[in-house]
Design a protein around this motif. Sequence first.
Motif, PDB file in Angstrom:
ATOM      1  N   LEU A   1       0.828  -1.191   0.168  1.00  6.41           N
ATOM      2  CA  LEU A   1      -0.124   0.194  -0.060  1.00  6.41           C
ATOM      3  C   LEU A   1       0.640   0.720   0.174  1.00  6.41           C
ATOM      4  O   LEU A   1       0.583   2.070  -0.840  1.00  6.41           O
ATOM      5  CB  LEU A   1      -0.809   0.133   1.517  1.00  6.41           C
ATOM      6  N   LYS A   2       2.177   1.616   0.840  1.00  7.61           N
ATOM      7  CA  LYS A   2       3.252   2.441   0.596  1.00  7.61           C
ATOM      8  C   LYS A   2       3.494   2.303  -1.154  1.00  7.61           C
ATOM      9  O   LYS A   2       3.805   3.508  -1.226  1.00  7.61           O
ATOM     10  CB  LYS A   2       4.073   1.934   1.506  1.00  7.61           C
ATOM     11  N   LYS A   3       3.949   1.323  -1.481  1.00  4.90           N
ATOM     12  CA  LYS A   3       4.404   1.919  -2.174  1.00  4.90           C
ATOM     13  C   LYS A   3       3.200   2.234  -3.480  1.00  4.90           C
ATOM     14  O   LYS A   3       3.405   2.626  -4.447  1.00  4.90           O
ATOM     15  CB  LYS A   3       4.700   0.915  -3.064  1.00  4.90           C
ATOM     16  N   ARG A   4       2.303   2.139  -3.290  1.00  7.24           N
ATOM     17  CA  ARG A   4       1.000   2.630  -4.008  1.00  7.24           C
ATOM     18  C   ARG A   4       0.524   4.259  -3.702  1.00  7.24           C
ATOM     19  O   ARG A   4      -0.833   4.677  -4.138  1.00  7.24           O
ATOM     20  CB  ARG A   4      -0.132   1.614  -3.848  1.00  7.24           C
ATOM     21  N   GLY A   5       0.752   4.912  -2.218  1.00 11.61           N
ATOM     22  CA  GLY A   5       0.447   6.003  -1.975  1.00 11.61           C
ATOM     23  C   GLY A   5      -0.288   6.391  -0.876  1.00 11.61           C
ATOM     24  O   GLY A   5      -0.161   7.647  -0.069  1.00 11.61           O
ATOM     25  N   PHE A   6      -0.354   5.100  -0.225  1.00 14.58           N
ATOM     26  CA  PHE A   6      -0.896   5.535   0.600  1.00 14.58           C
ATOM     27  C   PHE A   6      -0.527   5.784   1.882  1.00 14.58           C
ATOM     28  O   PHE A   6       1.181   5.131   2.375  1.00 14.58           O
ATOM     29  CB  PHE A   6      -1.836   3.695   1.312  1.00 14.58           C
ATOM     30  N   LYS A   7      -0.567   6.317   2.937  1.00 14.94           N
ATOM     31  CA  LYS A   7       0.045   7.162   4.174  1.00 14.94           C
ATOM     32  C   LYS A   7      -0.815   5.977   5.825  1.00 14.94           C
ATOM     33  O   LYS A   7      -2.579   6.305   5.568  1.00 14.94           O
ATOM     34  CB  LYS A   7      -0.472   8.162   4.311  1.00 14.94           C
ATOM     35  N   PHE A   8      -0.113   6.134   6.183  1.00 11.94           N
ATOM     36  CA  PHE A   8      -0.913   5.797   8.188  1.00 11.94           C
ATOM     37  C   PHE A   8      -1.281   4.292   7.365  1.00 11.94           C
ATOM     38  O   PHE A   8      -2.171   3.986   8.123  1.00 11.94           O
ATOM     39  CB  PHE A   8      -2.115   6.608   8.897  1.00 11.94           C
ATOM     40  N   VAL A   9       0.183   3.093   6.916  1.00 13.77           N
ATOM     41  CA  VAL A   9      -0.631   2.154   6.736  1.00 13.77           C
ATOM     42  C   VAL A   9       0.537   1.171   7.166  1.00 13.77           C
ATOM     43  O   VAL A   9       0.547   0.763   6.757  1.00 13.77           O
ATOM     44  CB  VAL A   9      -1.207   1.549   5.320  1.00 13.77           C
ATOM     45  N   GLY A  10       0.568   2.058   8.603  1.00 14.31           N
ATOM     46  CA  GLY A  10       2.591   1.316   9.332  1.00 14.31           C
ATOM     47  C   GLY A  10       1.681  -0.693   9.398  1.00 14.31           C
ATOM     48  O   GLY A  10       0.120  -1.161   9.155  1.00 14.31           O
ATOM     49  N   PRO A  11       2.634  -2.052   9.609  1.00 11.97           N
ATOM     50  CA  PRO A  11       2.274  -3.036   9.234  1.00 11.97           C
ATOM     51  C   PRO A  11       1.768  -2.989  11.170  1.00 11.97           C
ATOM     52  O   PRO A  11       0.476  -4.393  10.792  1.00 11.97           O
ATOM     53  CB  PRO A  11       3.529  -3.834   9.668  1.00 11.97           C
ATOM     54  N   VAL A  12       1.374  -2.503  12.012  1.00 10.53           N
ATOM     55  CA  VAL A  12       0.380  -2.812  13.143  1.00 10.53           C
ATOM     56  C   VAL A  12      -0.567  -2.264  12.709  1.00 10.53           C
ATOM     57  O   VAL A  12      -1.880  -3.473  13.085  1.00 10.53           O
ATOM     58  CB  VAL A  12       0.864  -1.798  14.187  1.00 10.53           C
ATOM     59  N   THR A  13      -1.117  -1.072  12.489  1.00  8.65           N
ATOM     60  CA  THR A  13      -2.246  -0.244  11.786  1.00  8.65           C
ATOM     61  C   THR A  13      -3.171  -1.441  10.827  1.00  8.65           C
ATOM     62  O   THR A  13      -3.986  -1.211  10.807  1.00  8.65           O
ATOM     63  CB  THR A  13      -2.157   1.496  11.069  1.00  8.65           C
ATOM     64  N   MET A  14      -2.019  -2.772   9.895  1.00  2.66           N
ATOM     65  CA  MET A  14      -2.605  -3.107   9.306  1.00  2.66           C
ATOM     66  C   MET A  14      -3.093  -3.878   9.291  1.00  2.66           C
ATOM     67  O   MET A  14      -4.149  -4.049   9.503  1.00  2.66           O
ATOM     68  CB  MET A  14      -1.586  -3.335   7.820  1.00  2.66           C
ATOM     69  N   TYR A  15      -2.800  -4.412  10.188  1.00  2.00           N
ATOM     70  CA  TYR A  15      -2.792  -5.805  11.082  1.00  2.00           C
ATOM     71  C   TYR A  15      -4.803  -5.663  12.063  1.00  2.00           C
ATOM     72  O   TYR A  15      -5.304  -6.561  11.487  1.00  2.00           O
ATOM     73  CB  TYR A  15      -2.037  -5.956  12.483  1.00  2.00           C
ATOM     74  N   SER A  16      -4.368  -4.432  12.943  1.00  2.00           N
ATOM     75  CA  SER A  16      -5.859  -4.103  13.063  1.00  2.00           C
ATOM     76  C   SER A  16      -6.855  -3.828  11.799  1.00  2.00           C
ATOM     77  O   SER A  16      -8.192  -3.995  12.140  1.00  2.00           O
ATOM     78  CB  SER A  16      -5.302  -2.827  13.718  1.00  2.00           C
ATOM     79  N   PHE A  17      -6.375  -3.140  10.686  1.00  2.00           N
ATOM     80  CA  PHE A  17      -7.614  -2.987   9.940  1.00  2.00           C
ATOM     81  C   PHE A  17      -7.488  -4.648   9.337  1.00  2.00           C
ATOM     82  O   PHE A  17      -9.188  -4.442   8.699  1.00  2.00           O
ATOM     83  CB  PHE A  17      -6.609  -1.991   8.403  1.00  2.00           C
ATOM     84  N   LEU A  18      -6.764  -5.230   9.020  1.00  3.53           N
ATOM     85  CA  LEU A  18      -7.476  -7.215   8.409  1.00  3.53           C
ATOM     86  C   LEU A  18      -8.864  -7.335   9.588  1.00  3.53           C
ATOM     87  O   LEU A  18      -9.045  -8.150   8.703  1.00  3.53           O
ATOM     88  CB  LEU A  18      -6.663  -7.597   8.439  1.00  3.53           C
ATOM     89  N   GLN A  19      -8.163  -6.822  10.825  1.00  3.46           N
ATOM     90  CA  GLN A  19      -9.419  -7.169  12.110  1.00  3.46           C
ATOM     91  C   GLN A  19     -10.874  -6.613  11.203  1.00  3.46           C
ATOM     92  O   GLN A  19     -11.832  -7.068  11.270  1.00  3.46           O
ATOM     93  CB  GLN A  19      -8.921  -7.209  12.961  1.00  3.46           C
TER      94      GLN A  19
END
Length: 189
Positions: free
Chosen positions: A148-166
């Motif tokens: 996602l970072k490569k595609r220009g997304f912001k505030f998408v770190g690995p911890v945030t992404m795990y919460s997001f997947l939940q």
Amino acid sequence: MECSWPGNNQLMQLYHDKEWCVSTTDDQYIFEMLTLEGAQAGLSWSIVLAKREEYQKAFRNFDISYCSTLTDKDLMNLQEQYNVIKHFAKLQSVRSNAQAIIKIQKEFESLSLFLWRYVDFKPIINHWNSEEQIPAQTPLSTQISKDLKKRGFKFVGPVTMYSFLQAIGMVDDHLTSCPYHTSNKERKI
């Protein structure tokens, strides 16, 4: 025994019971969860949930097209007019993430299809006996974060992404003793 993290907070309990780890393919809802999870960085989820209605008003229920066109001036006005988290870079990420979503929708048809392909379109059902076992991040959340970072997304770190997947139900991390765990819901049917 239900998951204990919602505590006695009614908003947290409702989120746990009705939304957390429930699979969705709705791009607008996915964008909402991406925004709220990004806003949470450094804060508690209860603070974010308490501001959720204001976010929904400010960002027109997370209308991706609308959010992609917001100017810095628009974002400053929203920052003043609504009870959202005031961190300006987080507000700017709503715009940049909406713009990145539109590009993904053109390439993959939907953000949902882009994300769900990481798990072969089937949620990961974990079997935790205690909340201490639940990881803060995984190789999957790290990979999605990088992509996602490569595609220009912001505030998408690995911890945030795990919460997001939940949050969008790609991962079910309810405790096995919780009535909302997938295996317990299937037994009731």
